[in-house]
Design an enzyme around this catalytic site. Sequence first.
Site, PDB file in Angstrom:
ATOM      1  N   ASP A  29      36.095  39.828  20.319  1.00  0.00           N
ATOM      2  CA  ASP A  29      35.290  38.602  20.327  1.00  0.00           C
ATOM      3  C   ASP A  29      36.219  37.384  20.392  1.00  0.00           C
ATOM      4  O   ASP A  29      37.242  37.333  19.705  1.00  0.00           O
ATOM      5  CB  ASP A  29      34.401  38.525  19.079  1.00  0.00           C
ATOM      6  CG  ASP A  29      33.293  37.501  19.225  1.00  0.00           C
ATOM      7  OD1 ASP A  29      32.123  37.902  19.349  1.00  0.00           O
ATOM      8  OD2 ASP A  29      33.589  36.283  19.231  1.00  0.00           O
ATOM      9  N   ASN A  86      22.146  41.343  17.628  1.00  0.00           N
ATOM     10  CA  ASN A  86      21.223  40.224  17.531  1.00  0.00           C
ATOM     11  C   ASN A  86      20.270  40.271  18.718  1.00  0.00           C
ATOM     12  O   ASN A  86      20.681  40.611  19.836  1.00  0.00           O
ATOM     13  CB  ASN A  86      21.993  38.895  17.543  1.00  0.00           C
ATOM     14  CG  ASN A  86      22.920  38.753  16.348  1.00  0.00           C
ATOM     15  OD1 ASN A  86      22.621  39.267  15.270  1.00  0.00           O
ATOM     16  ND2 ASN A  86      24.046  38.084  16.532  1.00  0.00           N
ATOM     17  N   HIS A  99      24.450  43.421  23.439  1.00  0.00           N
ATOM     18  CA  HIS A  99      25.787  43.677  22.889  1.00  0.00           C
ATOM     19  C   HIS A  99      25.704  44.001  21.413  1.00  0.00           C
ATOM     20  O   HIS A  99      24.798  43.551  20.709  1.00  0.00           O
ATOM     21  CB  HIS A  99      26.724  42.483  23.113  1.00  0.00           C
ATOM     22  CG  HIS A  99      26.198  41.182  22.577  1.00  0.00           C
ATOM     23  ND1 HIS A  99      25.282  40.421  23.265  1.00  0.00           N
ATOM     24  CD2 HIS A  99      26.444  40.511  21.422  1.00  0.00           C
ATOM     25  CE1 HIS A  99      25.001  39.336  22.557  1.00  0.00           C
ATOM     26  NE2 HIS A  99      25.687  39.369  21.421  1.00  0.00           N
ATOM     27  N   HIS A 101      27.966  43.947  17.849  1.00  0.00           N
ATOM     28  CA  HIS A 101      29.148  43.436  17.162  1.00  0.00           C
ATOM     29  C   HIS A 101      29.681  44.536  16.249  1.00  0.00           C
ATOM     30  O   HIS A 101      28.914  45.154  15.507  1.00  0.00           O
ATOM     31  CB  HIS A 101      28.789  42.238  16.271  1.00  0.00           C
ATOM     32  CG  HIS A 101      28.265  41.046  17.006  1.00  0.00           C
ATOM     33  ND1 HIS A 101      29.028  39.926  17.243  1.00  0.00           N
ATOM     34  CD2 HIS A 101      27.049  40.788  17.552  1.00  0.00           C
ATOM     35  CE1 HIS A 101      28.296  39.022  17.896  1.00  0.00           C
ATOM     36  NE2 HIS A 101      27.092  39.529  18.094  1.00  0.00           N
TER      37      HIS A 101
END
Length: 113
Positions: A29, A86, A99, A101
Amino acid sequence: MECIFCQIVAGKVPSEILYQDEKVIAFRDINPQAPVHLIIIPKNHIPSLTHLSEAQLPIIGRMVNAANELAKKEGISESGYRLAINCGKEGGQLVPHLHMHLLGGKKLSDELG
Ligand code: AMP
Ligand code: ZN
């Protein structure tokens, strides 16, 4: 092609790619929220969890498998980690390409929302 993550898949935007197979890619990230903060995505553009078709459900297992492998490589398998996806505006999704995390390397917040 405007999607930033599709551009990473295409090699048009530089990123630190840490894992790649025929369906999934993972990179660090750009704005890490923890000592280990990786992003795992399907190579195909799927806008969000809510857009997943039944036929596309196996991609989630492949993403989790990649995350588990990466957690081992990053040395956080034993100490623990969090996987988060999310979805949508109130779910905090900013990039409209599905995606996951992978967060770890410190004691994460006990709060999820
Ligand atoms: P979300 O809020 O769940 O949509 O998360 C999007 C994540 O993508 C954020 O943590 C961003 O820091 C990260 N991100 C955005 N652009 C890039 C990029 N070019 N390379 C790596 N990570 C990125
Ligand atoms: Zn995309």
